[in-house]
Design a protein around this motif. Structure first.
Motif, short mmCIF file in Angstrom:
data_model
loop_
_atom_site.label_atom_id
_atom_site.label_comp_id
_atom_site.label_asym_id
_atom_site.label_seq_id
_atom_site.Cartn_x
_atom_site.Cartn_y
_atom_site.Cartn_z
N PHE A 161 0.82 -1.20 0.00
CA PHE A 161 0.00 0.00 0.00
C PHE A 161 0.86 1.26 0.00
CE2 PHE A 161 -2.39 -3.38 2.09
CZ PHE A 161 -3.49 -3.43 1.26
N HIS A 214 -0.40 4.34 0.68
CA HIS A 214 -0.89 5.19 1.77
C HIS A 214 -1.07 4.35 3.02
CE1 HIS A 214 -1.57 8.38 -1.10
NE2 HIS A 214 -2.19 7.50 -1.87
N LYS A 215 -0.94 4.98 4.18
CA LYS A 215 -1.12 4.26 5.43
C LYS A 215 -2.56 3.78 5.57
CE LYS A 215 2.34 6.09 8.55
NZ LYS A 215 2.57 6.69 9.86
N HIS A 216 -2.70 2.49 5.86
CA HIS A 216 -4.00 1.92 6.18
C HIS A 216 -3.96 1.55 7.65
CE1 HIS A 216 -5.85 1.72 2.24
NE2 HIS A 216 -4.66 1.41 1.77
#
Length: 103
Positions: A12, A14-16
């Motif tokens: 990913f 972006h941070k999830h």
């Protein structure tokens, strides 16, 4: 570096933010989902990884708790952990291995 993984991993950008929670609900930790596949995931855990010694826990993917996967701890490297999603198939393999090792 050679990749010996059986399942394709998605990393990913972006941070999830997700969390992990004890099967009995007595502990919870916030995490960042680094990558995931159909069979497991890599997480960055906030705080102590000591409760993970329980070996099995839930990966909670939604803020409501309706999306989750049961996981088994595979490895720990500092704040990073690798988990395998527990299914009836993986549970049968684990139980068979335990029976063989106890004989």
């Amino acid at each position: 570096m050679e990749n010996n993984r059986k399942a394709h991993r998605v990393r990913f950008e972006h941070k999830h933010i997700v969390s992990i929670m004890g099967v009995d609900g007595t502990w919870r930790r916030s995490c960042v989902l680094i990558d995931a596949s159909a069979t497991g995931a890599k997480l960055e855990v906030e705080g102590s990884t000591d409760p993970l010694k329980a070996q099995e826990f839930f990966l909670v993917l939604s803020s409501t708790g309706l999306a989750f996967r049961r996981c088994e701890l595979i490895w720990v490297d500092g704040a990073h952990v690798g988990v395998q999603f527990v299914t009836a198939k993986t549970k049968a393999k684990t139980n068979a291995g335990k029976r063989l090792s106890s004989q």
